[in-house]
Design an enzyme around this catalytic site. Sequence first.
Site, mmCIF file in Angstrom:
data_model
loop_
_atom_site.group_PDB
_atom_site.id
_atom_site.type_symbol
_atom_site.label_atom_id
_atom_site.label_comp_id
_atom_site.label_asym_id
_atom_site.label_seq_id
_atom_site.Cartn_x
_atom_site.Cartn_y
_atom_site.Cartn_z
ATOM 1 N N LYS A 1 -35.111 -8.440 11.229
ATOM 2 C CA LYS A 1 -36.239 -8.480 10.287
ATOM 3 C C LYS A 1 -36.152 -9.054 8.960
ATOM 4 O O LYS A 1 -35.199 -8.853 8.504
ATOM 5 C CB LYS A 1 -36.946 -7.077 10.191
ATOM 6 C CG LYS A 1 -37.496 -6.496 11.837
ATOM 7 C CD LYS A 1 -37.873 -5.261 11.723
ATOM 8 C CE LYS A 1 -38.757 -4.549 12.709
ATOM 9 N NZ LYS A 1 -39.857 -5.580 13.352
ATOM 10 N N ARG B 1 -39.473 -1.594 24.080
ATOM 11 C CA ARG B 1 -39.958 -1.978 25.518
ATOM 12 C C ARG B 1 -38.654 -1.751 26.524
ATOM 13 O O ARG B 1 -38.661 -1.277 27.300
ATOM 14 C CB ARG B 1 -40.650 -3.197 25.701
ATOM 15 C CG ARG B 1 -39.734 -4.308 25.478
ATOM 16 C CD ARG B 1 -40.662 -5.772 25.112
ATOM 17 N NE ARG B 1 -41.377 -5.725 23.965
ATOM 18 C CZ ARG B 1 -42.188 -6.828 23.624
ATOM 19 N NH1 ARG B 1 -42.503 -7.717 24.604
ATOM 20 N NH2 ARG B 1 -42.891 -6.781 22.564
HETATM 21 N N1 BES Z 1 -41.194 -1.408 15.792
HETATM 22 C C1 BES Z 1 -41.506 -2.973 15.646
HETATM 23 C C2 BES Z 1 -43.141 -3.057 15.867
HETATM 24 C C3 BES Z 1 -43.570 -2.876 14.427
HETATM 25 C C4 BES Z 1 -43.625 -3.928 13.505
HETATM 26 C C5 BES Z 1 -44.461 -1.631 14.217
HETATM 27 C C6 BES Z 1 -44.266 -3.719 12.338
HETATM 28 C C7 BES Z 1 -45.063 -1.315 13.208
HETATM 29 C C8 BES Z 1 -45.097 -2.561 11.954
HETATM 30 C C9 BES Z 1 -41.328 -3.296 17.124
HETATM 31 O O1 BES Z 1 -40.026 -3.049 17.502
HETATM 32 C C10 BES Z 1 -41.101 -4.811 16.962
HETATM 33 O O2 BES Z 1 -40.465 -5.317 16.143
HETATM 34 N N2 BES Z 1 -42.105 -5.694 17.663
HETATM 35 C C11 BES Z 1 -42.134 -7.193 17.461
HETATM 36 C C12 BES Z 1 -42.093 -7.905 18.897
HETATM 37 C C13 BES Z 1 -41.998 -9.095 18.752
HETATM 38 C C14 BES Z 1 -40.428 -9.328 18.654
HETATM 39 C C15 BES Z 1 -42.121 -9.778 20.226
HETATM 40 C C16 BES Z 1 -42.955 -7.506 16.583
HETATM 41 O O3 BES Z 1 -44.019 -6.844 16.573
HETATM 42 O O4 BES Z 1 -42.964 -8.445 15.783
HETATM 43 MN MN MN Z 2 -38.284 -4.184 16.935
#
Ligand code: BES
Ligand code: MN
Length: 508
Positions: free
Chosen positions: A280, A354
């Site tokens: 991230k 997931r």
């Molecule tokens: N934990 C995150 C989702 C999230 C991001 C929750 C910001 C709250 C605030 C999750 O694991 C994630 O990283 N999801 C990705 C999915 C994508 C790679 C398809 C996302 O939301 O960017």
């Molecule tokens: Mn994630």
Amino acid sequence: MEFAVKSGHPEKQRTACLALGVYESRRLTPDAEQFDRACGGYLSNLLRRGDLEGKPGQALLLFNIPGALAERVLLVGCGREREVDDRRFRQIAAHAATALNETGATDAVVYLADLPVKSRDLDWKIRRLVEAVEESQYRFDYLKSKKDAPRRPLRKMTINVPGRRDLPDSEQAVRKGVAIAGGVKLTKDLANMPPNLCTPTWLAEQAQALSREFPALQVSVLEEAEMAQLGMGALLAVSQGSAQPAKLIRLDYRQGAATQKPFVLIGKGVTFDSGGISLKPGDGMDEMKYDMCGAASVLGALRASAELRLPLNVIGLIPAVENMPGGQATRPGDIITSLSGQTVEILNTDAEGRLILCDALTYAERDEPAAVIDIATLTGACIVALGRHPHGLLSNHPPLAHALQTAAAASSDRVWELPLWDDYQEGLDSNFADIANVAGSRDGGAIMAACFLSRFAKKFHWAHLDIAGTAWKSGKAKGATGRPVPLLTQYLLDRAVEAGWDHDRAAH
Ligand code: BES
Ligand code: MN
Ligand code: ZN
């Protein structure tokens, strides 16, 4: 904090502080009016002079009112009488709670549950008052060397209700409010813990501690070796880049009839989500300590259920992992085999939630559940779609979605349903495995994540709550919200009532 209910005249209350409502513009509520008559029009004089308009958010603290038994009177602005709805009442309750904590009085008798609120009953209002007080007193200062708690917070609140006939139900409302607030507090405390301390192992220990406090909750923890033996390849793939071992925490609450099928709550427990190799960006990455809020809410809802002694069978499943980019980490392109036997191509290691949930879903099959609800901070896309007010709701069973919507309205813990049509499913096609963990485009990201989960939820009624936008607040007020503990507990309460639960009897 202690709560009580009673029914009596405001002018007869011998208390450190009496809280009374004032509508806009400068109109006393009936209770305030009654008090006013008893003290020779002191309040109405004051209003006539323009000291308080009655706008929401306004409050006025008065001392030594001639003829009053109460040491202080707090006038609370309630806005226009005809506009007191759900949202406004909660604002009033929050402002009253904050003001009461600052008065220096440690006990108060509150005349706010008598305000008429559109399509809301007394039970609802009492629960909102209890919640508001608990919320106003919440602090997470265990790790600060100087505590920032209010000097003399309120210790006891007595809520006045219209008639003596209302007392038994009102006591139950307080019980429910207190149990839910206890669950919310636990959830906030777990979620706010820093990720160096809140690891999968620590979460498992917290579950054990909860079961010591509530022996009706039994805890067992699956270790990595056992998960490997079972074939939980998806869950373990997420964990393998971390130095912290994964845990699958299981809580069993069996207080229902032996023949009654269990409700299963599955909470995403990523104690820190760095994104893994699909790292991230740095901005706000600290907030990914909150990626275990689903897990925390499962513990909170089970705590509330145990405190209320709900006659249900409920199972909590918490896949707990840390998502890190270590040398052993999963790479984009890796293909793993999930517990279900379906192979998954991991195209993005940041879509890890997931992957841990799919194995937990498959694992839930063996309990022959009445319904399975998973709770997860799953997608940033859910925040884009819905903002930060409702949880995203997706389900393969309309009656279950409907029951959650009903519980959401009753608990003021809102959801909004998103579609889960088959049309979306082909977005997850992979050239090399049964399914990809992300779609090729960013479109409908919250729905695509739910589509992924739905492939593992075919054998039972299932609903998914995406709490990415609701589980915590960012910015100045950064902190966990404790949601959706109110929603989950209300859902279980409703199921208990359906099963013939008599909460009056249960109280004794
Ligand atoms: N934990 C995150 C989702 C999230 C991001 C929750 C910001 C709250 C605030 C999750 O694991 C994630 O990283 N999801 C990705 C999915 C994508 C790679 C398809 C996302 O939301 O960017
Ligand atoms: Mn994630
Ligand atoms: Zn995540």
